[in-house]
Design a protein around this motif. Structure first.
Motif, PDB file in Angstrom:
ATOM      1  N   ARG A  62       0.838  -1.199   0.000  1.00  0.00           N
ATOM      2  CA  ARG A  62       0.000   0.000   0.000  1.00  0.00           C
ATOM      3  C   ARG A  62       0.877   1.255   0.000  1.00  0.00           C
ATOM      4  NH1 ARG A  62      -2.623  -0.013   5.390  1.00  0.00           N
ATOM      5  NH2 ARG A  62      -0.431  -0.385   5.895  1.00  0.00           N
ATOM      6  N   LEU A  63       0.257   2.389  -0.305  1.00  0.00           N
ATOM      7  CA  LEU A  63       0.983   3.654  -0.242  1.00  0.00           C
ATOM      8  C   LEU A  63       1.497   3.913   1.165  1.00  0.00           C
ATOM      9  CD1 LEU A  63      -1.204   6.001  -2.475  1.00  0.00           C
ATOM     10  CD2 LEU A  63       0.959   4.910  -3.059  1.00  0.00           C
ATOM     11  N   ALA A  64       0.730   3.500   2.173  1.00  0.00           N
ATOM     12  CA  ALA A  64       1.169   3.677   3.552  1.00  0.00           C
ATOM     13  C   ALA A  64       2.444   2.895   3.843  1.00  0.00           C
ATOM     14  CB  ALA A  64       0.062   3.256   4.515  1.00  0.00           C
ATOM     15  N   ASP A  65       2.671   1.821   3.095  1.00  0.00           N
ATOM     16  CA  ASP A  65       3.870   1.001   3.298  1.00  0.00           C
ATOM     17  C   ASP A  65       5.110   1.626   2.672  1.00  0.00           C
ATOM     18  OD1 ASP A  65       2.378  -1.031   4.602  1.00  0.00           O
ATOM     19  OD2 ASP A  65       1.766  -1.830   2.645  1.00  0.00           O
ATOM     20  N   VAL A  66       4.962   2.264   1.519  1.00  0.00           N
ATOM     21  CA  VAL A  66       6.132   2.830   0.834  1.00  0.00           C
ATOM     22  C   VAL A  66       6.381   4.284   1.233  1.00  0.00           C
ATOM     23  CG1 VAL A  66       5.865   1.288  -1.122  1.00  0.00           C
ATOM     24  CG2 VAL A  66       4.798   3.533  -1.215  1.00  0.00           C
ATOM     25  N   GLY A  67       5.336   4.987   1.688  1.00  0.00           N
ATOM     26  CA  GLY A  67       5.488   6.377   2.083  1.00  0.00           C
ATOM     27  C   GLY A  67       5.628   7.308   0.892  1.00  0.00           C
ATOM     28  N   GLU A  68       5.621   8.604   1.195  1.00  0.00           N
ATOM     29  CA  GLU A  68       5.683   9.603   0.130  1.00  0.00           C
ATOM     30  C   GLU A  68       6.994   9.532  -0.643  1.00  0.00           C
ATOM     31  OE1 GLU A  68       5.054  14.432  -0.512  1.00  0.00           O
ATOM     32  OE2 GLU A  68       5.220  13.593   1.510  1.00  0.00           O
ATOM     33  N   SER A  69       8.126   9.435   0.068  1.00  0.00           N
ATOM     34  CA  SER A  69       9.413   9.407  -0.632  1.00  0.00           C
ATOM     35  C   SER A  69       9.553   8.155  -1.483  1.00  0.00           C
ATOM     36  CB  SER A  69      10.564   9.502   0.372  1.00  0.00           C
ATOM     37  OG  SER A  69      10.538   8.416   1.281  1.00  0.00           O
ATOM     38  N   GLY A  70       9.059   7.024  -0.972  1.00  0.00           N
ATOM     39  CA  GLY A  70       9.127   5.796  -1.748  1.00  0.00           C
ATOM     40  C   GLY A  70       8.280   5.866  -3.001  1.00  0.00           C
ATOM     41  N   LEU A  71       7.101   6.478  -2.894  1.00  0.00           N
ATOM     42  CA  LEU A  71       6.245   6.635  -4.067  1.00  0.00           C
ATOM     43  C   LEU A  71       6.897   7.544  -5.103  1.00  0.00           C
ATOM     44  CD1 LEU A  71       3.568   6.225  -5.572  1.00  0.00           C
ATOM     45  CD2 LEU A  71       2.668   8.198  -4.309  1.00  0.00           C
ATOM     46  N   VAL A  72       7.474   8.655  -4.622  1.00  0.00           N
ATOM     47  CA  VAL A  72       8.121   9.586  -5.551  1.00  0.00           C
ATOM     48  C   VAL A  72       9.257   8.886  -6.300  1.00  0.00           C
ATOM     49  CG1 VAL A  72       9.521  11.682  -5.710  1.00  0.00           C
ATOM     50  CG2 VAL A  72       7.470  11.657  -4.281  1.00  0.00           C
ATOM     51  N   GLU A  73      10.082   8.133  -5.586  1.00  0.00           N
ATOM     52  CA  GLU A  73      11.170   7.402  -6.243  1.00  0.00           C
ATOM     53  C   GLU A  73      10.619   6.435  -7.285  1.00  0.00           C
ATOM     54  OE1 GLU A  73      14.132   5.489  -3.877  1.00  0.00           O
ATOM     55  OE2 GLU A  73      14.206   7.134  -2.440  1.00  0.00           O
ATOM     56  N   ARG A  74       9.542   5.769  -6.948  1.00  0.00           N
ATOM     57  CA  ARG A  74       8.935   4.803  -7.874  1.00  0.00           C
ATOM     58  C   ARG A  74       8.441   5.489  -9.145  1.00  0.00           C
ATOM     59  NH1 ARG A  74       6.715  -0.277  -6.636  1.00  0.00           N
ATOM     60  NH2 ARG A  74       5.088  -0.992  -8.077  1.00  0.00           N
ATOM     61  N   LEU A  75       7.849   6.669  -8.982  1.00  0.00           N
ATOM     62  CA  LEU A  75       7.297   7.375 -10.128  1.00  0.00           C
ATOM     63  C   LEU A  75       8.368   8.052 -10.971  1.00  0.00           C
ATOM     64  CD1 LEU A  75       4.153   9.013  -8.485  1.00  0.00           C
ATOM     65  CD2 LEU A  75       4.246   6.954  -9.886  1.00  0.00           C
ATOM     66  N   LEU A  76       9.462   8.472 -10.325  1.00  0.00           N
ATOM     67  CA  LEU A  76      10.507   9.186 -11.061  1.00  0.00           C
ATOM     68  C   LEU A  76      11.067   8.357 -12.206  1.00  0.00           C
ATOM     69  CD1 LEU A  76      12.603  11.054  -8.327  1.00  0.00           C
ATOM     70  CD2 LEU A  76      11.063  12.018 -10.024  1.00  0.00           C
ATOM     71  N   GLY A  77      11.175   7.062 -11.979  1.00  0.00           N
ATOM     72  CA  GLY A  77      11.731   6.194 -13.014  1.00  0.00           C
ATOM     73  C   GLY A  77      10.856   6.095 -14.252  1.00  0.00           C
ATOM     74  N   ARG A  78       9.622   6.560 -14.162  1.00  0.00           N
ATOM     75  CA  ARG A  78       8.696   6.464 -15.296  1.00  0.00           C
ATOM     76  C   ARG A  78       8.522   7.790 -16.027  1.00  0.00           C
ATOM     77  NH1 ARG A  78       3.904   2.669 -12.625  1.00  0.00           N
ATOM     78  NH2 ARG A  78       5.317   1.184 -11.605  1.00  0.00           N
ATOM     79  N   LEU A  79       9.201   8.829 -15.544  1.00  0.00           N
ATOM     80  CA  LEU A  79       9.051  10.140 -16.159  1.00  0.00           C
ATOM     81  C   LEU A  79      10.107  10.345 -17.237  1.00  0.00           C
ATOM     82  CD1 LEU A  79       8.376  12.379 -13.016  1.00  0.00           C
ATOM     83  CD2 LEU A  79       6.718  11.307 -14.542  1.00  0.00           C
ATOM     84  N   ALA A  80       9.661  10.615 -18.437  1.00  0.00           N
ATOM     85  CA  ALA A  80      10.589  10.894 -19.529  1.00  0.00           C
ATOM     86  C   ALA A  80      11.102  12.324 -19.397  1.00  0.00           C
ATOM     87  CB  ALA A  80       9.900  10.700 -20.876  1.00  0.00           C
ATOM     88  N   ARG A  81      12.354  12.525 -19.780  1.00  0.00           N
ATOM     89  CA  ARG A  81      12.932  13.875 -19.736  1.00  0.00           C
ATOM     90  C   ARG A  81      12.989  14.416 -21.152  1.00  0.00           C
ATOM     91  NH1 ARG A  81      17.965  15.998 -16.159  1.00  0.00           N
ATOM     92  NH2 ARG A  81      18.235  18.038 -17.141  1.00  0.00           N
ATOM     93  N   GLY A  82      12.105  15.362 -21.434  1.00  0.00           N
ATOM     94  CA  GLY A  82      12.016  15.917 -22.773  1.00  0.00           C
ATOM     95  C   GLY A  82      12.967  17.080 -22.976  1.00  0.00           C
ATOM     96  N   PRO A  83      12.968  17.645 -24.168  1.00  0.00           N
ATOM     97  CA  PRO A  83      13.831  18.789 -24.458  1.00  0.00           C
ATOM     98  C   PRO A  83      13.460  20.001 -23.612  1.00  0.00           C
ATOM     99  CG  PRO A  83      12.232  18.459 -26.224  1.00  0.00           C
ATOM    100  CD  PRO A  83      12.131  17.259 -25.328  1.00  0.00           C
ATOM    101  N   GLY A  84      14.444  20.734 -23.201  1.00  0.00           N
ATOM    102  CA  GLY A  84      14.209  21.933 -22.416  1.00  0.00           C
ATOM    103  C   GLY A  84      14.070  21.707 -20.929  1.00  0.00           C
ATOM    104  N   VAL A  85      14.131  20.451 -20.476  1.00  0.00           N
ATOM    105  CA  VAL A  85      14.011  20.170 -19.046  1.00  0.00           C
ATOM    106  C   VAL A  85      15.400  20.242 -18.409  1.00  0.00           C
ATOM    107  CG1 VAL A  85      13.323  18.515 -17.281  1.00  0.00           C
ATOM    108  CG2 VAL A  85      12.004  18.703 -19.406  1.00  0.00           C
TER     109      VAL A  85
END
Length: 337
Positions: A2-25
Motif C-alpha cells: 500500500r501507499l502507507a507502506d512505501v510512504g511519500e518518498s518511496g512513491l516519488v522514487e517509484r514514479l521518477l523512473g517512469r518520467l521521460a525527460r524531454g527537451p528543455g528540461v
C-alpha cells in the motif's frame, strides 16, 4: 503493498523512473520546482501543491480567507527556495455542491490577495464538484536567472547549514489548535496560531540568496527541519551535523514548551510548515553573506555543517554529545498532521 507502506518518498522514487525527460528540461522532479529552458533570458520554474480538507487543513481552525492565502503561500515558498520570482498561477478547486458561495468568495480573496502581494497574476484554473470537503490545487510559474537557480543538490563536505527566521511556530500553533491550553497567554497563542494559518513565504530572502552567488544548496522547510536536511544530504551524497542549541526557536515556541512539558526542538525538527529556507554556504563566504542578509533585513542563523559521504546525519547537543538525526517529518501517506 500500500501507499502507507512505501510512504511519500518511496512513491516519488517509484514514479521518477517512469518520467521521460524531454527537451528543455533542466531539472524535473526532485526539487522544490521543475526548471525549464524555453530559450529566453531566464529559466522557467514550475511548481504545484494540493491542500485537502481534514488532511492538510481544518476549516475549524481559521477563515476561508486564511486558507486561500496559505494555499498560495506554500507554492510561493517553492519558488522562493529556488531563488526565483513568482509570476503566474492557476487554481483548481474541488468542492461539495452544498458549499456556501460566500465561502468560496472568501477563499479566492485570500488567494488573490496573497498573489498580488508577491506580484503574481491569477490567470485561470478549474472548478469541479467533490463529495467530501475541499481540495485546492495551485500551480505556479516563476522565473529565475540562468546562473541563479538554487537546487537541493550542491552541498559538499565543509559547507555550513543556515536557516532564515525561526522554526517550530507552525507546529506549535497546530498543537494549540488540537490541544487548547488554558494557561497559555493570549499573545503567545495568537502568534503561534497565526504562524500555522498564515505562513510568510521567503521570496525576497530567496532572491537575495540566489543573487549572492555563494549558496551551494537550498530547500524550503515545509516538512520539518530534519527531513529537509535529509533531502539536501541525499541529493548531494553527503552527511550533516546539526547543533541543537543553534536551531532558532521563537520566545513563543519556547514558552509553550515550558507550559506543556514538550521539547520545543521537536516542533522545529519534525513539525513542518515553517516555510523558512534551509541552505548551505561555503565556509569562506558565510560571514559576508550573514552581514549582507542582516543589512537587507533578513538575518540568518548558522545551525551546523555538512559532513562527508557516508558520515550520516547527526544532532549534537550543547555538551557536544551526538545522536543520529532521524529524518522524520510530514509524510503524505503516513500520520496525518
Amino acid at each position: 503493498m500500500r501507499l502507507a507502506d512505501v510512504g511519500e518518498s518511496g512513491l516519488v522514487e517509484r514514479l521518477l523512473g517512469r518520467l521521460a525527460r524531454g527537451p528543455g528540461v533542466v531539472r524535473g522532479a526532485g526539487d522544490d520546482a521543475a526548471v525549464l529552458d524555453l530559450g529566453g533570458k531566464e529559466l522557467l520554474l514550475f511548481t504545484v501543491d494540493t491542500l485537502v480538507e481534514e488532511v492538510h487543513f481544518s476549516r475549524a481552525y481559521g477563515s476561508m480567507r486564511d486558507l486561500g492565502a496559505k494555499a498560495m503561500a506554500v507554492n510561493l515558498s517553492d519558488v522562493a527556495a529556488m531563488g526565483g520570482r513568482p509570476v503566474y498561477a492557476v487554481v483548481s478547486l474541488a468542492a461539495p455542491a452544498e458549499t456556501a458561495v460566500a465561502d468560496i468568495d472568501d477563499l479566492y480573496a485570500g488567494l488573490a490577495g496573497t498573489a498580488a502581494r508577491y506580484g503574481v497574476t491569477l490567470v485561470g484554473g478549474d472548478t469541479v464538484r467533490h463529495p467530501h470537503g475541499l481540495v485546492i490545487t495551485v500551480a505556479l510559474l516563476g522565473l529565475a536567472g540562468r546562473e541563479r537557480v538554487l537546487y537541493r543538490k550542491g552541498a559538499v563536505s565543509g559547507d555550513l547549514f543556515y536557516v532564515t527566521g525561526s522554526l517550530g511556530a507552525s507546529a506549535a500553533g497546530l498543537f494549540l489548535f488540537q490541544n487548547p491550553h488554558p494557561a497559555c497567554p493570549p499573545e503567545v497563542e495568537d502568534r503561534l496560531k497565526k504562524a500555522h494559518l498564515s505562513p510568510e513565504p521567503r521570496v525576497v530572502a530567496g532572491g537575495l540568496l540566489a543573487a549572492s552567488g555563494v549558496v551551494s544548496a537550498a530547500e524550503d522547510i515545509s516538512d520539518g527541519l530534519a527531513l529537509t536536511v535529509a533531502h539536501i544530504c541525499t541529493a548531494g551524497g553527503v552527511g550533516a551535523r546539526l547543533l541543537a542549541d543553534r536551531v532558532p526557536l521563537s520566545p513563543e515556541v519556547r514558552r509553550l514548551g515550558i507550559l506543556t512539558g514538550k521539547d520545543p526542538l521537536e516542533w522545529a525538527l519534525f513539525g513542518g510548515e515553517d516555510y523558512e529556507l534551509l541552505f548551505t554556504v561555503r565556509p569562506g563566504a558565510a560571514a559576508g553573506l550573514e552581514r549582507e542578509m542582516a543589512a537587507a533585513g533578513w538575518p540568518v542563523t548558522w545551525i551546523g555543517e555538512v559532513l562527508g559521504p557516508g558520515e550520516g546525519l547527526w544532532l549534537e547537543d550543547a555538551a557536544g554529545a551526538g545522536r543520529p538525526l532521524v529524518p522524520g517529518g510530514y509524510d503524505a501517506f503516513g500520520t496525518e498532521p
